[in-house]
Every structure is written in C-alpha cells, then in structure tokens.
Design an enzyme around this catalytic site. Structure first.
Site, short mmCIF file in Angstrom:
data_model
loop_
_atom_site.label_atom_id
_atom_site.label_comp_id
_atom_site.label_asym_id
_atom_site.label_seq_id
_atom_site.Cartn_x
_atom_site.Cartn_y
_atom_site.Cartn_z
CD GLU A 291 34.39 47.73 40.61
OE1 GLU A 291 35.33 46.86 40.63
OE2 GLU A 291 33.81 47.80 39.50
CE LYS A 352 35.63 41.82 40.68
NZ LYS A 352 36.11 42.79 39.66
CB CYS A 403 32.95 44.82 38.38
SG CYS A 403 33.40 45.69 36.81
#
Length: 546
Positions: A291, A352, A403
C-alpha cells in the site's frame, strides 16, 4: 440584660445540611468499598492486553475473561457496567498505545469509546450471572460485544477481539469452522468455565468434583481445535516476490519528498531483476508492492507512471502496485491496488472499501475542523470502493485487502467467496513502526489464513512483510524499517473451509444467544422482584454459589 434577636432559619440550617453530609458520606463509603473491585478490574484488563502482540502471552486471555466474570458475578447491572468499563479502559489504552504516534488524545479518545462496549458487556454479564448455565451465556456475550464493536460507530473498530490474541494457539484451528467469532467463543467459554470452577471451590457450597468437571470443560474447549483439519495441499503453485522498499522517515511524515517511497520500491524491484539476470535469484511469476508504494497518482503524474513502468518492465512479470489515485472529485482520493502488466501497463484495480475514520476521512468535517486543527492533515477524504479485491495477477487469482481491512470478517470472506485462490494484504504501517501495531496486524493475517485455507502474502512499506501458509505458519517475515525482498512458492487453493460455507451464521447465532440471555435475565428478575416493588439486593461475590 441584652436580648439577642434570633435570625430566621438559623436553627433549621444545620438540620438541612446534616442529610446532605450523610448522603455524601454514604456515596464516599460506596466509592471506597468499590475501589478494590475497580482496581482488580483494571489489573485484569492489563493482563488481557498482554495476551495480544507484541507480548503474545495468550493464556492471559483466559485469565482476563475469568477475572471479569468473577468481578461481575452477582452484581447489579450498574455495578457490572462500571466494572466492565474499569476493565476495558486500561485494556484498550495498552492495546492501542501505538496510536500515541498520532497523539495521546487520540489514544485516550478511542479507548474510551471502545471501553463503553466492555461496560455494556460488564452490565450484561452481571445481569445474566444468575441464569442456569451462565458460563455459556457469558461466552456468547463476548461475541455479542465484538459483533457490535466491529460495526459501531462509523463502521466499527475490530481491534482487541479475543480471537486476535489466539492466532497461534490450540484455539486457532476453530477459525476454519466458524471464523474469528467461534475462536472468541471458545476462548471466552474456557475463561468463564474456569471462573465457575473457582466459585465451586469456595464458600459453604464447595463442590470440588463439579469444579474439576468445569476445569475439564475449559480444557476441552481449548483442545477441540486439534480435531479440526486444516488442509494445506493444492494442485497449483505460484512463485511470488514481495518488495518492501522502506520509507525515509517513519511516523506521521513517512513519505518524505515526492517520489522517494516510489523510488525505493522501484529500485528494489530493479535490483531483484538484476539478480535474476545474474543467476543469483529465480524469476517470480508475480511481484507484490505494498500500500502507498507509489506516493503519487500514476494516472495524473507522468513521472510516477514512467517510474513504475520502468521497474515492472525490468522484472518482466505482472506486479501489484499500491498507490493513491485522484477520486471522482477534487475533495476525494482513492487508495488502490493496481495490476500493472510489463507489456500493457495498468489494468484491473481494487479500491479500499473501508477507509479509516479520522485517519483516511474526517466524519463531520466542517464541524470538527474548527475544533481539532490537527485533522487538517487529512486534506482529502478517501473515497470507498464498491467491489471486492478479486483480480487476476498473472497466473494467480488474488484477493486483495488493504491494511486495516484484514480485521473485518466480511471483507476478507467476500474475496474467497468470489474465487480468490490466495490472499494479499497490502499495508503501510510506516506511521506505527516499532509500536507493536505491525505485529497485531500480522496476527490477524495468520487467523485469516486458517479461516479460509489460503496463503496470505503481506506486503508492507516498512515492515512487517510476510509469507503465511494456509495453516497459519509464518514461513518468512521481514524486520521493520529495512529494505527487503521475500521470495516464495506458495499454493493456490480452490477448496473452501466450513467457515467459508457458513459465512456469518456462527457470529449471528452466538451474538443472538447473548441477547436472548439478557432478555431471559430481565424476565427472571421481574419474577423475583419483591411485591413492594423494591429491587432485590444483589448477592456479593462471597455469597454466590453457581
């Protein structure tokens, strides 16, 4: 002889103040009487925090559950709620201490919010502690509490689930049957059975044989995981390289100057390509970047696009690139993983879905910006994606999560349900380097491997990057704040676990069991209430006999 005139109300004033002083004395007496229990609850909360990474003293998760059960047993709902809060606040302050990088006010604020859920748990434990079979209902209530905390407020915050302290323990294989909720239930059941055993060993109603049976039940809940098969075999494999390029400055300003993080990852990939040409390394089938490995939007910045293209062409295989991309308007940005082909360039992408409140977007921005000026660091809100991260990366059909998304059951499960044969966690923990947060996220990824029977590849900018086998074993990992590259051959699996097939059913069933226990406790309490309408006196801990 002088005559003094009596002031009106002078004699009555002491009579009015006396009841007030008496009330204050009674309140202070109750506070003093409750201090030992409050102190024990705080200590128990700290013990539970030590069960989580980076300490990994997982047996303390059982002791923490047992202690809260004992401290709330036989109390009123209000007393139980206070005990739960006294337990939860130090627990979250220690568990989330990595937020101190952002500010201790953020740590305290989030800890208070999360501790309110444990206050509700404490009240529910107290209210249901007189029900027959209360250890089982108490274990259900732990799942109920996590169910609520995973979703509320603002999409929830799943950190601190009992399952995440037990990702390499005898309980772990249970994740393949019912996911993280079943692991939490089993851990909580062991803890509450230990509490029940302790109560049966004290007071006039001592029953050593019953205590021994309860202890055996706690052990049985723990070792039940050994009976769960965790398949790892696969017909296909893929050679993968994970690039950890590192960052110039860990902390809030980890990006440094523009292009620095991108250059780190591009240069590391080119060094790997040179090693392959020199015969010092084997060419992978795919490459994974983390990321934010590109700190500039390659679709709007020609230099960023050129630099990524050079590195991917040098390695010569499809590469998953993490980058920030301009959103649908000037106020938004998107956190994406992009499949970058050495011939055709950028292709499929995943955005995301679950941005982090106050970290990646600011709720109630117009109002809060006036009060908390630090929020101005979040210049643009992250725009959420609308589909899962299943993409074809070379020969591998991957399921990409970014994440903190690894903490959310449904996001990971959706990728497997849609055909992902391997899980990829792109993450940037540079803000929280050397704080314990990367270890906590690694533990969550280990549980996901077992839950879904998939290899998990963690690609982090500054660590911890890792290769995790489908049985949860960490086969390789990097150190933090170092440039590194991992190479491995991992299985591509198509089979699904029982947890994949039943989905969220175990969580909803157990959570509903906790709610039904609360309803039963309310109904039972009304039947037992004296005829004059005054509430019955709660039993003290010393008087309680299960």
């Amino acid at each position: 002889m002088p005559v003094t005139e009596e002031r009106p109300g002078a004699a009555a004033e002491p009579q009015e103040q006396a009841p007030r002083r008496g009330l204050l004395a009674r309140v202070l007496a109750k506070v003093r009487a409750g201090l030992p229990r409050t102190g024990l609850a705080a200590v128990a909360g700290l013990l539970l925090a030590l069960a989580f990474p980076p300490y990994d003293l997982w047996p303390l998760s059982l002791l923490g559950v047992a202690a809260l059960s004992l401290l709330t047993r036989g109390r009123t709902v209000r007393q139980g709620a206070w005990t739960g809060f006294a337990f939860g606040l130090p627990f979250f302050l220690m568990l989330l201490s990595w937020l101190r990088v952002v500010g201790w006010d953020a740590t305290i604020g989030l800890s208070v919010v999360e501790a309110l859920f444990l206050a509700a748990l404490g009240g529910a434990l107290a209210g249901t502690s007189r029900l027959p079979g209360w250890p089982a209902w108490a274990a259900c209530l732990w799942v109920t509490q996590e169910w609520a905390r995973d979703r509320l407020p603002l999409g929830g915050f799943p950190w601190g689930r009992l399952a995440f302290a037990n990702t390499a323990t005898p309980y772990t294989p249970l994740a393949a049957l019912g996911g993280a909720p079943l692991v939490t239930f089993a851990v909580a059941l062991s803890g509450t059975l230990l509490a029940w055993a302790a109560l049966r060993l004290r007071g006039p109603g001592r029953a050593p044989r019953a205590a021994a049976l309860a202890a055996l039940g706690a052990v049985a809940a723990m070792v039940a995981g050994y009976a769960v098969p965790v398949p790892t075999n696969a017909n296909d494999t893929v050679k993968v390289a994970i690039v950890q390029g590192n960052v110039p400055n860990p902390g809030m300003d980890f990006l440094g100057r523009p292009m620095m993080v991108l250059n780190n990852h591009a240069a590391a990939t080119e060094r790997l390509a040179q090693d392959i040409r020199d015969g010092a390394a084997t060419r992978p089938d795919i490459v994974i970047w983390p990321e934010n490995s590109s700190d500039l939007d390659p679709f709007s910045d020609p230099l960023a696009r050129q630099r990524i293209d050079e590195a991917v062409k040098a390695i010569g295989v499809p590469t998953l690139v993490g980058t920030l991309v301009d959103g649908p308007d000037a106020q938004h940005v998107q956190n994406e993983g992009i499949v970058w082909d050495p011939v055709t360039g950028p292709g499929a992408s995943y955005t995301k879905q679950h941005p982090v409140p106050f970290g990646e977007y600011v709720p109630f921005r117009a109002q809060l910006m006036k009060v908390v000026t630090r929020l101005q660091r979040v210049a643009r809100d992250f725009y959420p994606g609308d589909h899962n991260g299943v993409m074809q990366l070379g020969p591998a059909r991957i399921g990409d999560v970014i994440c903190f998304e690894v903490a959310y059951d449904e996001i990971v499960r959706d990728t497997v349900d849609d055909g992902a044969r391997i899980l990829v966690v792109q993450t940037n923990n540079a803000t929280y380097a050397k704080t314990g947060q990367p270890e906590q996220q690694l533990a969550m990824s280990r549980l996901r491997a077992v839950e879904h029977g998939r290899s998990v590849l963690i690609a982090a900018t500054s660590g911890i990057s890792a290769v995790i086998a489908p049985d949860g074993t960490v086969q390789q990992r990097t150190r933090e704040l170092t440039a590194a590259e991992l190479s491995a051959t991992v299985p591509l699996r198509d089979g699904t676990t029982v947890a994949d097939r039943v989905g969220a059913l175990p969580e909803w069933t157990l959570a509903l069991g906790g709610l039904l226990a609360c309803a039963a406790a309310v109904a039972l309490g009304r039947r037992r209430r004296p005829e004059d309408g005054t509430p019955a006196e709660p039993e003290s801990l010393d008087q309680v006999v299960p």
